[in-house]
Design a protein around this motif. Structure first.
Motif, short mmCIF file in Angstrom:
data_model
loop_
_atom_site.label_atom_id
_atom_site.label_comp_id
_atom_site.label_asym_id
_atom_site.label_seq_id
_atom_site.Cartn_x
_atom_site.Cartn_y
_atom_site.Cartn_z
N ASP A 87 -2.84 38.51 77.92
CA ASP A 87 -1.67 37.70 78.23
C ASP A 87 -0.82 37.39 76.99
O ASP A 87 -0.43 36.25 76.76
N ASP A 116 2.24 38.14 76.37
CA ASP A 116 3.56 37.64 76.75
C ASP A 116 3.51 36.14 77.04
O ASP A 116 4.45 35.40 76.73
N ALA A 117 2.42 35.72 77.66
CA ALA A 117 2.28 34.30 77.98
C ALA A 117 2.22 33.45 76.72
O ALA A 117 2.77 32.34 76.67
N GLU A 174 3.77 33.98 73.98
CA GLU A 174 5.13 33.81 73.46
C GLU A 174 5.89 32.73 74.21
O GLU A 174 6.82 32.13 73.66
N ARG A 175 5.52 32.45 75.44
CA ARG A 175 6.19 31.39 76.19
C ARG A 175 5.86 30.01 75.65
O ARG A 175 6.49 29.03 76.04
N ASN A 209 -6.30 40.71 73.25
CA ASN A 209 -4.99 41.18 73.73
C ASN A 209 -4.66 40.69 75.13
O ASN A 209 -3.88 41.32 75.86
N VAL A 242 -1.12 31.04 82.01
CA VAL A 242 0.21 31.65 81.97
C VAL A 242 1.26 30.67 82.49
O VAL A 242 1.26 30.34 83.68
#
Length: 745
Positions: free
Chosen positions: A477, A479-480, A482-483, A475, A447
């Motif tokens: 992390d 959101d990570a 997308e970083r 499924n 992350v």
């Protein structure tokens, strides 16, 4: 620092993917042949999509031959002409620390689409060019199409009286294919980052080279029913494709790219380009014109009309010998600045001062993140000096290998609130970046922290690389992931079990640069059996067993370890060694007669053992397979880990190891009976031989280091979030552009 004196300082994107890079390299090569001393400052702008880890072959040849000196962003340059290829280099202000002093300044305008937008953006582009080049530049449209767009968008800019067309690159000689009863149409694109024009129904990222062989029965519904050949770029190059075709269908629009390099290469190969009608002012009588549905008829008409073929060929030769000739470009430069300076020089010590790379790793349960970074850091070129910042308590191993290293506690260790810790991390990173002034930051972790991204946004000139291991849980992390958009390059170390990966990273392979599995040590650094046994106090004649079930920090392997010790200790002819991690919170007391493996790295001693019981972490898995060490894999199945169970299953299914889960310690005794059979161990080594040979053939740390070095050698050009937000509001606001403080980039 003394200034580098040159005839020309050229700013250009030298990466594979910038479609004009071959033409720029051809122009620089022509100037070098004319005697001009040239330095090239590589610039990697956000406005140009390219492959940041690969150097254009034409530019690579210039640097290797010494015909052009590769300049550092910190170089001070005194030159007669500062020449910037492509106005898009100044879509944001380059964060160069050096200085360019020039008598003449010229910026080519190649892409009219870059001029579409609010006048505020164009003013910034002009101001950025003046700051970087040391004065107001002269703008040089490369085509009539670009000139018309520039006059419309910025009528007050000073333009060259004549257009400055691109130089047609040379093409390797390739024998033409034998005659065909029907013409063949090709479509090619130099950049894998660019979309394809022809609607083939292929995936979003198709291979570069496509070829159609026309047949009469297919023409009414062409192109889909037509026989289609898809050639990956590793099977044929542009020269090979052009030798197979009679007509090249170009995948561009004139408003985006008025002078496609692919069309110039087609003319060089004697192939007719077929272009949309808007290209007529540029290519004149040297091309055929039409839309996608016109291509079959154009190809058949060309095949049937020998006179038309001769006219097109003659017009193509005239274009190559005239506006697109290297001599024409050299003559324009000479008319502007005169002959080469006699006192020009560019000592390499001034051109490429040492740069630093900051390696930032998370804590991790084991030492995988830090170990991968150390493997890459050891293989960086000498001009790049690694520095380490880690949240791992094992950061001392970086110091033991001679690298500067600093430890920052993770929020779980310090007990801080996560948001507060990220704010502290941002402040700490700002201080560290200001002190070391790295060219790149390489992050290894699952992350990317908010504090890390905030700190990087405040220093946009630093290249950003994420080493992202695969085999994530379903499924996990999301959101990570997308970083990842915040990084210039995502490196994914190869995993022998990658074929079983069905996690979220498996669907995002197009955004990563794959490298071979990464290993810390080279084969020559691994101790041979007798020396390794002597270091550990083992008898080389015994059957020696390594127990390395993991650090145990987040997953209890104590049951497996104790069961293994009970079954193996004090048995005649068997030597037992227990690995202990320096970051382990709990440590078992060693029974009498059990050796300890505590030094870093464990891989140095692997040849002392006949088989192992080990967790299936990334590094252990790769190292054991590379040494051909039969292993009973005991995966760490904690939810926060990568899916070690997949590695263990892969090895078991390949017959190169066994699988015993922590919930099934009762299976360990049967597994040990198999491992103690020398014939079964020999069979496992034989089954794993293809994996061993593949791992020994390539260490992904070398390719990763080369990719990072390529980014470090470029000046990164990106807009800050403040400016991106301001520009986005321009088109959304009916009141016009907002006030943006001067100097905000």
């Amino acid at each position: 620092m003394a200034a580098v004196r040159l005839d020309l300082c050229v700013l250009a994107d030298v990466r594979v993917g910038d479609v004009a890079a071959p033409a720029h390299a051809a122009a620089i090569a022509a100037l070098a042949r004319a005697g001009y001393r040239i330095g090239v400052l590589p610039v990697a702008p956000e406005a140009i999509r390219a492959e940041p880890w690969r150097l254009d072959p034409g530019h690579a040849a210039l640097f290797e031959s010494g015909h052009a000196v590769r300049l550092s962003a910190r170089a001070n340059v005194d030159c007669t002409l500062a020449l910037a290829f492509d106005a898009r280099l100044f879509a944001a202000r380059p964060m160069a620390e050096g200085r360019i002093r020039s008598r003449h300044r010229l910026v080519t305008v190649e892409r009219p689409a870059a001029l579409v937008g609010p006048r505020l953006s164009l003013d910034r582009m002009e101001a950025a060019a003046a700051v970087v080049l040391g004065g107001t530049p002269l703008w040089a449209p490369t085509t009539a199409i670009a000139r018309e767009a520039l006059v419309h968008a910025a009528p007050d800019w000073q333009l060259t009286e004549e257009d400055w067309p691109s130089v047609a690159p040379d093409l390797p000689v390739h024998p033409r294919a034998a005659g065909r009863s029907r013409p063949a149409i090709g479509s090619a694109r130099i950049s894998a980052a660019r979309p394809t024009l022809l609607d083939t129904g292929l995936p979003e990222t198709p291979p570069r080279l496509l070829l159609w062989r026309l047949r009469g029965s297919s023409i009414p519904d062409w192109p889909r029913p037509a026989p289609l050949e898809v050639w990956p770029e590793d099977r044929v190059d542009m020269a090979g494709l052009l030798a197979q075709v009679d007509l090249l269908a170009n995948p561009d629009e004139a408003a985006d790219d008025p002078c496609p390099v692919e069309a110039l290469l087609a003319l060089r190969a004697g192939v007719v380009p077929c272009l949309p009608p808007e290209y007529r002012p540029v290519f004149g009588a040297a091309a055929l014109y039409g839309r996608l549905h016109d291509l079959p008829r154009r190809a058949l008409d060309l095949d049937a009309d020998r006179g038309l073929q001769a006219e097109l060929a003659e017009a193509g030769r005239d274009l190559l010998a005239g506006p697109f000739a290297s001599g024409t470009f050299v003559a324009r430069v000479q008319g502007m600045i005169g002959p080469p300076r006699r006192d020009s020089f560019a000592p390499a010590v001034h051109a490429t001062p040492p740069s630093r790379v900051l390696f930032h790793s998370t804590n991790g349960v084991g030492m995988g993140h830090l170990t991968r970074q150390l493997a890459i850091a050891r293989r960086l070129p000498e001009r790049l000096r690694p520095v380490f910042l880690s949240h791992s308590q094992a950061v001392d191993v970086a110091r033991s290998l001679g690298f500067p290293a600093e430890h920052l506690p993770y929020h779980a260790a310090s007990g801080q609130n996560r948001a507060h810790w990220n704010a502290h991390l941002c402040e700490a990173l700002e201080s560290i970046l200001a002190f070391w002034r790295p060219s790149a930051l390489v992050f290894d972790g699952n992350v990317p922290f908010v504090g890390l991204l905030d700190a990087l946004d405040r220093r946009p000139g630093i290249a950003r690389i994420w080493i992202r291991r695969g085999l994530w849980g379903p499924n996990r992390d999301m959101d990570a992931l997308e970083r990842g958009r915040a990084f210039d390059l995502i490196l994914e170390p190869g995993d022998p079990a990658a074929a079983l990966d069905d996690g979220p990273t498996a669907d995002r392979r197009a955004e990563v640069r794959d490298v071979a599995p990464v290993r810390l040590l080279d084969p020559a650094e691994i101790a041979e059996r007798s020396a390794a046994c002597a270091d550990l106090g083992l008898d080389p004649a015994d059957v020696n067993v390594l127990i390395a079930a993991g650090s145990g920090n987040n997953f209890d392997m104590g049951g497996i370890v104790r069961r293994a010790l009970d079954l193996l200790v004090h048995r005649p002819g068997i030597g037992v060694c227990l690995a202990t991690w320096m970051i382990s919170r709990d440590r078992l007391d060693l029974p009498g007669g059990v050796a300890s493996l505590a030094g870093y790295p464990f891989a140095r001693s692997l040849d002392a053992f006949d088989f192992a019981i080990a967790a299936a972490g990334y590094n252990s898995f790769v190292e054991h397979l590379e040494r051909g060490l039969p292993t009973i894999w005991t995966p760490n199945e904690h939810a926060e880990q990568d899916r070690q169970i997949l590695r263990a299953r892969f090895a078991a299914e390949a017959g190169a190891g066994l699988l015993v889960r922590s919930t099934e310690p009762f299976r360990l005794e049967a597994a040990l009976r198999l491992m103690l059979d020398p014939d079964r161990r020999a069979a496992m080594r034989e089954n794993g031989r293809p994996l061993t040979e593949a791992l020994r053939a390539a260490n992904g740390a070398e390719a990763a280091a080369a990719a990072i070095a390529g980014l470090c050698d470029s000046t990164i050009v990106r807009q800050s979030p403040t400016v991106r937000d301001a520009q986005a509001s321009v088109s959304a606001s009916p009141a016009g552009p907002p006030e943006v403080p001067a100097g905000v980039w």
